[in-house]
Motif scaffolding. Structure first.
Motif, PDB file in Angstrom:
ATOM      1  N   VAL A 119       3.116 -86.978  41.642  1.00  5.65           N
ATOM      2  CA  VAL A 119       3.122 -85.632  41.162  1.00  5.65           C
ATOM      3  C   VAL A 119       3.117 -85.693  39.828  1.00  5.65           C
ATOM      4  O   VAL A 119       2.959 -84.492  38.995  1.00  5.65           O
ATOM      5  N   GLY A 120       3.245 -87.024  39.330  1.00  9.07           N
ATOM      6  CA  GLY A 120       3.629 -87.031  37.987  1.00  9.07           C
ATOM      7  C   GLY A 120       4.873 -86.470  37.183  1.00  9.07           C
ATOM      8  O   GLY A 120       4.721 -86.176  36.267  1.00  9.07           O
ATOM      9  N   ALA A 121       5.761 -86.672  38.022  1.00  6.76           N
ATOM     10  CA  ALA A 121       7.253 -86.005  37.525  1.00  6.76           C
ATOM     11  C   ALA A 121       7.606 -86.691  36.216  1.00  6.76           C
ATOM     12  O   ALA A 121       7.442 -88.214  36.132  1.00  6.76           O
ATOM     13  N   ASN A 122       8.097 -86.065  35.350  1.00  5.37           N
ATOM     14  CA  ASN A 122       8.380 -86.575  33.866  1.00  5.37           C
ATOM     15  C   ASN A 122       7.518 -87.393  33.322  1.00  5.37           C
ATOM     16  O   ASN A 122       7.705 -88.280  32.559  1.00  5.37           O
ATOM     17  N   HIS A 123       6.191 -87.045  33.542  1.00  2.00           N
ATOM     18  CA  HIS A 123       4.963 -87.944  32.983  1.00  2.00           C
ATOM     19  C   HIS A 123       5.002 -87.870  31.423  1.00  2.00           C
ATOM     20  O   HIS A 123       4.641 -88.918  30.966  1.00  2.00           O
ATOM     21  N   ALA A 124       5.612 -86.892  30.682  1.00  2.00           N
ATOM     22  CA  ALA A 124       5.626 -87.039  29.226  1.00  2.00           C
ATOM     23  C   ALA A 124       6.551 -88.104  28.704  1.00  2.00           C
ATOM     24  O   ALA A 124       6.513 -88.575  27.545  1.00  2.00           O
ATOM     25  N   VAL A 125       7.708 -88.539  29.511  1.00  2.00           N
ATOM     26  CA  VAL A 125       8.551 -89.707  28.815  1.00  2.00           C
ATOM     27  C   VAL A 125       7.939 -91.012  29.469  1.00  2.00           C
ATOM     28  O   VAL A 125       8.665 -92.095  29.279  1.00  2.00           O
ATOM     29  N   TRP A 126       6.856 -91.113  30.615  1.00  8.30           N
ATOM     30  CA  TRP A 126       6.356 -92.305  30.791  1.00  8.30           C
ATOM     31  C   TRP A 126       5.937 -93.445  29.781  1.00  8.30           C
ATOM     32  O   TRP A 126       5.434 -92.899  28.807  1.00  8.30           O
ATOM     33  N   THR A 127       6.275 -94.518  29.846  1.00  6.48           N
ATOM     34  CA  THR A 127       5.992 -95.565  28.616  1.00  6.48           C
ATOM     35  C   THR A 127       5.377 -96.606  29.324  1.00  6.48           C
ATOM     36  O   THR A 127       5.773 -97.091  30.367  1.00  6.48           O
ATOM     37  N   LYS A 128       4.788 -97.381  28.436  1.00  6.45           N
ATOM     38  CA  LYS A 128       4.170 -99.083  28.769  1.00  6.45           C
ATOM     39  C   LYS A 128       5.146 -99.955  27.866  1.00  6.45           C
ATOM     40  O   LYS A 128       5.311 -99.786  26.850  1.00  6.45           O
ATOM     41  N   PRO A 129       5.551-100.959  28.738  1.00  2.00           N
ATOM     42  CA  PRO A 129       5.083-101.392  30.100  1.00  2.00           C
ATOM     43  C   PRO A 129       6.218-100.923  31.069  1.00  2.00           C
ATOM     44  O   PRO A 129       5.817-101.338  32.208  1.00  2.00           O
ATOM     45  N   THR A 130       7.098-100.305  30.736  1.00  2.02           N
ATOM     46  CA  THR A 130       8.257 -99.974  31.597  1.00  2.02           C
ATOM     47  C   THR A 130       7.988 -99.138  32.848  1.00  2.02           C
ATOM     48  O   THR A 130       8.199 -99.737  33.986  1.00  2.02           O
ATOM     49  N   THR A 131       6.929 -98.172  32.511  1.00  7.39           N
ATOM     50  CA  THR A 131       6.996 -97.155  33.749  1.00  7.39           C
ATOM     51  C   THR A 131       6.066 -97.964  34.771  1.00  7.39           C
ATOM     52  O   THR A 131       6.351 -98.097  35.936  1.00  7.39           O
ATOM     53  N   PRO A 132       4.840 -98.792  34.516  1.00  4.44           N
ATOM     54  CA  PRO A 132       4.137 -99.511  35.367  1.00  4.44           C
ATOM     55  C   PRO A 132       4.813-100.419  36.058  1.00  4.44           C
ATOM     56  O   PRO A 132       4.593-100.735  37.124  1.00  4.44           O
TER      57      PRO A 132
END
Length: 333
Positions: A119-132
C-alpha cells in the motif's frame, strides 16, 4: 499430573528436529530484522512498516518470538539429551506446536509488513538504498518463514494422534533444572510439585502477573526514552502493553499447552478464558485502528491520553463480552 512416556519413533523425531530448525531459522532472521528496524533510528525512519497499524504487530511479536525461542531452546536440552532414548510423546508434540506457533507469529508480522509495502505506507520517507534493502530482507524472511511452516506441517502430520495434552511444559521443570545443574537436584521433588501445582491453580493469574511486569517495564522504558510527563499517557502505555502480552500468553498457552489447569474446564470456564483473551487482544487491536475508530465515533472521544485509554478499554470490554456470549451460545447448541 500424570505423564505419558510413550516413545517417539525415529522418523517422527527427525520431523520434530526439522520443525524446530525451521522455527529457529525463521525466528533468528525475524529478530535480526525487527530489532534493526525498531532500534536503529536511521533504519526505522526509512521503514514502510514504522507506523500503526503495522507497528502494533511488531511491537509485541518482537518480544514474544525471542521469548518463545528461549523456552524452546531450554526444553530442547532435554530433547537433545534423550534423542537416543524414549521421548515422551507429549514433549515432542508440544515442541512442534511451539515451533509452529512461533513461526506463525513471524508469518503474521511478515504479512503485516508486506501490506505496508504494497500500500506504500510512509512512502514519503522511503529512501535508497535503505528501503529496498529492508524489502529484500523481508523477502528473505518470508522464504524462511514459508519453509519453516512447510516442515512444521509435515511434523504435525507425523505426530498424529496429537498427545500434547498428556502433560505440559511444567512437567519438564524438574528434569530441566537437574540437567542445567549437572545432574544435581536444585530443590526437592516436593518443592517442584508445590510450585507447579500453584501455577496450575493460578493459570490465569500467573500469566497476568508476568504480563503486567513485562508491560510495566517496557512502558516505563518507553516513557523514559521519550520523556513523557503525562501520567495518563504512561498508564495508557502500561495498559496496552500488559493487555497485549497477557492476550498473547493466553493464546500461546492454548496452542502449546504450557500450563494445564488444575481442574478440567466446563463450558463457562472455557467461554470465560476465550473472552478474557479476546478482550486483552482487543485493546492493542483498537490502538492499531484508532484512526478509523475516531472517524466512526465522529470525534466523540478526543485524541487525548485519557480519551485513548477510554476508547481502547471500551473496545476490549465489548470484544470480550461478545466473545463470551458467542462461546456460551455455541456451547448450548
Amino acid at each position: 499430573m500424570g505423564v505419558q512416556v510413550e516413545s517417539v519413533e525415529s522418523e517422527a523425531a527427525r520431523a520434530v528436529n526439522a520443525a524446530l530448525t525451521g522455527s529457529f531459522v525463521a525466528g533468528v532472521c525475524f529478530v535480526a530484522l525487527t530489532w534493526t528496524t525498531t532500534q536503529a533510528k536511521s533504519v526505522r525512519s526509512a521503514s514502510p512498516w514504522q507506523t500503526d497499524p503495522y507497528d502494533v504487530v511488531v511491537s509485541f511479536t518482537e518480544f514474544v518470538v525471542p521469548a518463545m525461542l528461549l523456552l524452546m531452546a531450554l526444553r530442547m536440552l532435554l530433547w537433545r539429551t534423550g534423542r537416543h532414548r524414549s521421548q515422551p510423546a507429549f514433549r515432542a508434540a508440544q515442541l512442534v506446536r511451539a515451533a509452529t506457533a512461533t513461526t506463525g507469529l513471524v508469518a503474521v508480522t511478515v504479512a503485516s509488513d508486506w501490506i505496508a509495502v504494497v500500500v506504500g505506507a510512509n512512502h514519503a520517507v522511503w529512501t535508497k538504498p535503505t528501503t529496498p534493502v529492508l524489502i529484500g530482507a523481508l523477502a528473505v524472511l518470508t522464504a524462511a518463514t514459508a519453509a519453516g511452516l512447510m516442515v512444521q506441517r509435515k511434523a504435525v502430520r507425523q505426530l498424529l494422534p496429537d498427545r500434547s495434552h498428556d502433560g505440559d511444559w511444567l512437567d519438564d521443570i524438574e528434569p530441566l533444572a537437574t540437567r542445567l545443574w549437572g545432574g544435581r537436584a536444585v530443590v526437592g521433588p516436593v518443592c517442584y510439585r508445590s510450585i507447579t501445582a500453584f501455577i496450575r491453580r493460578h493459570d490465569i493469574a500467573v500469566p497476568a502477573a508476568a504480563a503486567m511486569a513485562a508491560g510495566t517495564a517496557i512502558a516505563g522504558l518507553q516513557a523514559h526514552g521519550e520523556k513523557w510527563t503525562d501520567p495518563t499517557l504512561v498508564l495508557f502505555a502500561v495498559v496496552v502493553a500488559t493487555s497485549g502480552f497477557f492476550g498473547m500468553a493466553m493464546l500461546v498457552n492454548h496452542l502449546i499447552v504450557f500450563i494445564t489447569p488444575a481442574s478440567p474446564l466446563n463450558r463457562k470456564g472455557r467461554a470465560v478464558r476465550a473472552a478474557v483473551t479476546a478482550a486483552a487482544l482487543g485493546i492493542p487491536a483498537a490502538v492499531a485502528v484508532r484512526a478509523t475508530l475516531f472517524y466512526l465515533l465522529g470525534g466523540v472521544i478526543g485524541h487525548t491520553p485519557s480519551g485513548l485509554l477510554l476508547l481502547v478499554t471500551g473496545c476490549g470490554v465489548i470484544v470480550g463480552t461478545l466473545t463470551f456470549a458467542v462461546g456460551m451460545a455455541s456451547a448450548r447448541s
